[in-house]
Scaffold this motif. Structure first.
Motif, PDB file in Angstrom:
ATOM      1  N   LEU A  57       0.827  -1.216   0.000  1.00  0.00           N
ATOM      2  CA  LEU A  57       0.000   0.000   0.000  1.00  0.00           C
ATOM      3  C   LEU A  57       0.856   1.259   0.000  1.00  0.00           C
ATOM      4  CD1 LEU A  57      -3.052  -0.754   2.343  1.00  0.00           C
ATOM      5  CD2 LEU A  57      -3.030  -0.356  -0.123  1.00  0.00           C
ATOM      6  N   ALA A  58       2.031   1.193   0.599  1.00  0.00           N
ATOM      7  CA  ALA A  58       2.934   2.341   0.561  1.00  0.00           C
ATOM      8  C   ALA A  58       3.401   2.580  -0.878  1.00  0.00           C
ATOM      9  CB  ALA A  58       4.128   2.105   1.487  1.00  0.00           C
ATOM     10  N   HIS A  59       3.714   1.497  -1.600  1.00  0.00           N
ATOM     11  CA  HIS A  59       4.089   1.636  -3.015  1.00  0.00           C
ATOM     12  C   HIS A  59       2.901   2.113  -3.849  1.00  0.00           C
ATOM     13  CE1 HIS A  59       8.128   0.041  -2.693  1.00  0.00           C
ATOM     14  NE2 HIS A  59       7.684  -1.022  -2.031  1.00  0.00           N
ATOM     15  N   VAL A  60       1.694   1.661  -3.500  1.00  0.00           N
ATOM     16  CA  VAL A  60       0.488   2.137  -4.188  1.00  0.00           C
ATOM     17  C   VAL A  60       0.353   3.648  -4.033  1.00  0.00           C
ATOM     18  CG1 VAL A  60      -2.052   2.115  -4.127  1.00  0.00           C
ATOM     19  CG2 VAL A  60      -0.790  -0.029  -4.058  1.00  0.00           C
ATOM     20  N   ASN A  61       0.625   4.131  -2.835  1.00  0.00           N
ATOM     21  CA  ASN A  61       0.537   5.561  -2.560  1.00  0.00           C
ATOM     22  C   ASN A  61       1.447   6.347  -3.501  1.00  0.00           C
ATOM     23  OD1 ASN A  61       0.276   8.104  -1.355  1.00  0.00           O
ATOM     24  ND2 ASN A  61       0.237   7.271   0.701  1.00  0.00           N
ATOM     25  N   THR A  65      -6.604  12.586  -2.797  1.00  0.00           N
ATOM     26  CA  THR A  65      -6.427  11.171  -2.469  1.00  0.00           C
ATOM     27  C   THR A  65      -5.923  10.954  -1.052  1.00  0.00           C
ATOM     28  OG1 THR A  65      -4.142  11.149  -3.296  1.00  0.00           O
ATOM     29  CG2 THR A  65      -5.902  10.669  -4.884  1.00  0.00           C
ATOM     30  N   GLY A  66      -5.576  12.031  -0.361  1.00  0.00           N
ATOM     31  CA  GLY A  66      -4.989  11.901   0.969  1.00  0.00           C
ATOM     32  C   GLY A  66      -5.869  11.162   1.955  1.00  0.00           C
ATOM     33  N   ARG A  67      -7.147  11.525   2.019  1.00  0.00           N
ATOM     34  CA  ARG A  67      -8.048  10.889   2.972  1.00  0.00           C
ATOM     35  C   ARG A  67      -8.254   9.409   2.622  1.00  0.00           C
ATOM     36  NH1 ARG A  67     -10.921  13.532   6.512  1.00  0.00           N
ATOM     37  NH2 ARG A  67     -10.737  15.481   5.334  1.00  0.00           N
ATOM     38  N   MET A  68      -8.378   9.125   1.334  1.00  0.00           N
ATOM     39  CA  MET A  68      -8.578   7.744   0.913  1.00  0.00           C
ATOM     40  C   MET A  68      -7.361   6.885   1.258  1.00  0.00           C
ATOM     41  SD  MET A  68      -9.284   6.287  -2.927  1.00  0.00           S
ATOM     42  CE  MET A  68     -10.598   7.481  -3.157  1.00  0.00           C
ATOM     43  N   MET A  69      -6.153   7.381   0.959  1.00  0.00           N
ATOM     44  CA  MET A  69      -4.939   6.620   1.269  1.00  0.00           C
ATOM     45  C   MET A  69      -4.773   6.471   2.777  1.00  0.00           C
ATOM     46  SD  MET A  69      -3.634   5.476  -1.466  1.00  0.00           S
ATOM     47  CE  MET A  69      -2.468   4.632  -0.424  1.00  0.00           C
ATOM     48  N   GLN A  70      -5.155   7.499   3.532  1.00  0.00           N
ATOM     49  CA  GLN A  70      -5.038   7.428   4.989  1.00  0.00           C
ATOM     50  C   GLN A  70      -5.901   6.294   5.539  1.00  0.00           C
ATOM     51  OE1 GLN A  70      -2.920   9.448   6.518  1.00  0.00           O
ATOM     52  NE2 GLN A  70      -3.280   8.675   8.584  1.00  0.00           N
ATOM     53  N   MET A  97      -7.088   3.626   3.833  1.00  0.00           N
ATOM     54  CA  MET A  97      -6.619   2.345   3.318  1.00  0.00           C
ATOM     55  C   MET A  97      -5.391   1.851   4.076  1.00  0.00           C
ATOM     56  SD  MET A  97      -7.047   2.830  -0.824  1.00  0.00           S
ATOM     57  CE  MET A  97      -6.164   1.313  -1.158  1.00  0.00           C
ATOM     58  N   MET A  98      -4.432   2.751   4.327  1.00  0.00           N
ATOM     59  CA  MET A  98      -3.170   2.331   4.928  1.00  0.00           C
ATOM     60  C   MET A  98      -3.300   2.037   6.423  1.00  0.00           C
ATOM     61  SD  MET A  98      -0.280   4.666   2.988  1.00  0.00           S
ATOM     62  CE  MET A  98       1.045   3.775   3.826  1.00  0.00           C
ATOM     63  N   THR A  99      -4.222   2.710   7.109  1.00  0.00           N
ATOM     64  CA  THR A  99      -4.330   2.517   8.559  1.00  0.00           C
ATOM     65  C   THR A  99      -5.386   1.479   8.948  1.00  0.00           C
ATOM     66  OG1 THR A  99      -5.884   4.398   8.688  1.00  0.00           O
ATOM     67  CG2 THR A  99      -3.542   4.859   9.063  1.00  0.00           C
ATOM     68  N   ARG A 100      -6.152   0.980   7.973  1.00  0.00           N
ATOM     69  CA  ARG A 100      -7.183  -0.009   8.273  1.00  0.00           C
ATOM     70  C   ARG A 100      -6.545  -1.265   8.894  1.00  0.00           C
ATOM     71  NH1 ARG A 100      -9.771  -0.956   3.207  1.00  0.00           N
ATOM     72  NH2 ARG A 100     -10.935   0.967   3.603  1.00  0.00           N
ATOM     73  N   PRO A 136      -0.776   5.796  11.656  1.00  0.00           N
ATOM     74  CA  PRO A 136      -1.380   6.965  10.993  1.00  0.00           C
ATOM     75  C   PRO A 136      -0.354   8.030  10.607  1.00  0.00           C
ATOM     76  CG  PRO A 136      -2.702   6.302  12.879  1.00  0.00           C
ATOM     77  CD  PRO A 136      -1.447   5.477  12.928  1.00  0.00           C
ATOM     78  N   SER A 137       0.670   8.221  11.447  1.00  0.00           N
ATOM     79  CA  SER A 137       1.667   9.250  11.140  1.00  0.00           C
ATOM     80  C   SER A 137       2.488   8.862   9.911  1.00  0.00           C
ATOM     81  CB  SER A 137       2.585   9.486  12.339  1.00  0.00           C
ATOM     82  OG  SER A 137       3.302   8.309  12.670  1.00  0.00           O
ATOM     83  N   TYR A 138       2.818   7.569   9.761  1.00  0.00           N
ATOM     84  CA  TYR A 138       3.587   7.124   8.590  1.00  0.00           C
ATOM     85  C   TYR A 138       2.746   7.273   7.327  1.00  0.00           C
ATOM     86  CZ  TYR A 138       6.489   4.284   5.522  1.00  0.00           C
ATOM     87  OH  TYR A 138       7.282   3.860   4.477  1.00  0.00           O
ATOM     88  N   ALA A 139       1.480   6.886   7.397  1.00  0.00           N
ATOM     89  CA  ALA A 139       0.602   7.023   6.231  1.00  0.00           C
ATOM     90  C   ALA A 139       0.470   8.486   5.817  1.00  0.00           C
ATOM     91  CB  ALA A 139      -0.775   6.443   6.547  1.00  0.00           C
ATOM     92  N   ALA A 140       0.324   9.375   6.797  1.00  0.00           N
ATOM     93  CA  ALA A 140       0.196  10.801   6.500  1.00  0.00           C
ATOM     94  C   ALA A 140       1.488  11.350   5.913  1.00  0.00           C
ATOM     95  CB  ALA A 140      -0.177  11.567   7.770  1.00  0.00           C
ATOM     96  N   ALA A 141       2.630  10.950   6.478  1.00  0.00           N
ATOM     97  CA  ALA A 141       3.922  11.427   5.982  1.00  0.00           C
ATOM     98  C   ALA A 141       4.155  10.977   4.549  1.00  0.00           C
ATOM     99  CB  ALA A 141       5.049  10.927   6.889  1.00  0.00           C
TER     100      ALA A 141
END
Length: 433
Positions: A97-101, A122-127, A129-132, A138-143
């Motif tokens: 998912l990080a590579h998808v981002n 796409t920020g909210r959607m990726m946030q 997806m990655m934290t589910r 959450p901080s890594y997904a946001a960064a």
């Protein structure tokens, strides 16, 4: 410098007004009018410069059109289909998912031209997806969403490159081409950090999408994937100017979202127009203020003064580029990128030309610097946007951003010292610089 001169007092006025909360564009107009008054010049010149600059420059029209294209893309289901396509390609790897981002940022780069639009779209959607299920913090997904969003304005189309073309008279088409390899290099640097971190922190491996489903997913995303092809193909085939291509991009996004995918309501359409208008007005006031203030800078002969000062230092072209990189990275910590591009960068352009530095190469290096500034604390606008979306403390997001920031600065060094990374593709299409 005389601290009581009209120019010094104008700078003080602009700084004070901005500090008190007045938008920087309005502050620049007010400070410039003060300068004209104190210098005994016609204050109506401010209006003349503003009107001539805003209404006689065709390229500025592409800015609101690219913004509108991004909004039309975000209100439809184009985003969902592109995300499914990215997940099918790279989601199967560790840290998928990080590579998808990162991959979705590369694809979206060919559509919006704005880092903020990419992060907000796409920020909210990726946030989510990655934290589910606790996959990523959450901080890594946001960064990661913040740093991957800076790819957008480097790979064409690019609103910052349009603004750079406005102040430098460089070719927008060749600037767009020059940004392709640097944008991919930025993405590669981010993917390397993800790859290393994924193994060290044992990031999850997503359930792979069966290869038999890939053709169907690709077909569903195909109209969205064709948008960069239509946009850039029109520009480089000579059929459209960049401004006309921006209009076509907006129309194409609306037709696909509303006509083909049938995912746009009248309310969504109205909201996209309203958001685009507000964003355009904000950028427009900044451009207007910069046009008036740049007249003041020209009257004071500041660019030639800086050119003479740097000539006294006997800087080589490489030394000058290193100095500009350092200054822009430092300014990016405290100033908004568009302000840097419209106010500070024009001062350096005469020196760059005198040293024989190609303006397309210089422009791409400048834009990359400004994009890195969007994720550089303490100002880092993208950091604030992702802190708001994720609800995470800013310090945690900054901590997870630092490895990516280091990798991107290494990529910036490569772009600076190896001009061919920028100029190879434009020259392939006939650029003579």
């Amino acid at each position: 410098m005389n601290l009581t001169s009209p120019f010094s007092l104008a700078i003080v006025a602009i700084t004070l007004l901005a500090f008190l909360g007045l938008p920087i564009g309005h502050a620049m107009i007010a400070g410039s009018i003060l300068y004209l008054y104190l210098a005994g010049l016609d204050m109506g010149t401010a209006a003349e410069q503003l009107l001539n600059g805003m209404y006689s420059n065709y390229v500025i029209l592409s800015v609101p059109l690219f913004i509108l294209a991004a909004e039309f893309m975000n209100i439809g289901s184009m985003t969902d289909r592109l995300m499914a396509f990215c997940n099918a390609l790279v989601g199967r790897f560790r840290g998928g998912l990080a590579h998808v981002n990162i991959l979705q940022s590369i694809i979206f780069a060919g559509m919006s031209g704005s880092a903020i639009a990419d992060a907000a779209g796409t920020g909210r959607m990726m946030q989510v997806m990655m934290t589910r299920d606790g996959r990523y913090t959450p901080s890594y997904a946001a960064a990661l969403t913040a740093v991957s969003s800076v790819i957008g304005p480097i790979i064409p189309p690019s609103i910052p490159m349009v603004l750079y073309a406005l102040v430098s008279d460089a070719s927008i088409g060749y600037l767009f081409l020059g940004g392709v390899i640097p944008g991919l290099l930025m993405a590669l640097s981010q993917m390397i950090i993800v790859f290393v971190t994924a193994r060290r922190k044992n990031f999850p491996v997503e359930k792979p999408v069966p290869l038999r489903k890939l053709p169907r997913i690709t077909w569903q995303a195909f109209p969205s994937l064709m948008m960069p092809v239509v946009l850039l193909g029109g520009i480089y085939s000579g059929v459209m100017t960049p401004t006309e291509a921006a209009a076509v991009a907006a129309a194409y996004a609306l037709v696909i979202s509303a006509g083909l995918y049938r995912s746009v309501s009248w309310r969504d359409f109205y909201q996209s127009l309203a958001v685009s208008a507000r964003t355009t007005a904000s950028i427009g006031m900044l451009i207007a203020g910069a046009l008036v203030f740049n007249y003041v800078v020209t009257v004071e002969n500041i660019p030639e003064g800086v050119k003479a000062l740097l000539a006294g230092w006997n800087l080589s072209p490489v030394g000058f580029l290193i100095l500009v990189n350092i200054l822009l990275l430092l300014l990016g910590c405290v100033l908004e990128g568009t302000a840097i591009l419209l106010i500070v960068v024009p001062v350096f352009i005469p020196t760059a030309q005198a040293l024989g530095i190609d303006l397309v190469h210089f422009g791409v290096v400048v834009v990359v610097n400004i994009m890195i500034g969007l994720i550089t604390p303490p100002y880092g606008l993208l950091l604030f946007i992702m802190a708001n979306i994720s609800g995470e403390p800013l310090r945690d997001i900054v901590r997870d951003t630092l490895p990516f920031l280091f990798a991107m600065i290494v990529a910036l060094a490569i772009l600076t010292f190896v001009p061919e990374t920028v100029l190879w593709l434009p020259r392939l299409f006939g650029y003579q610089g």
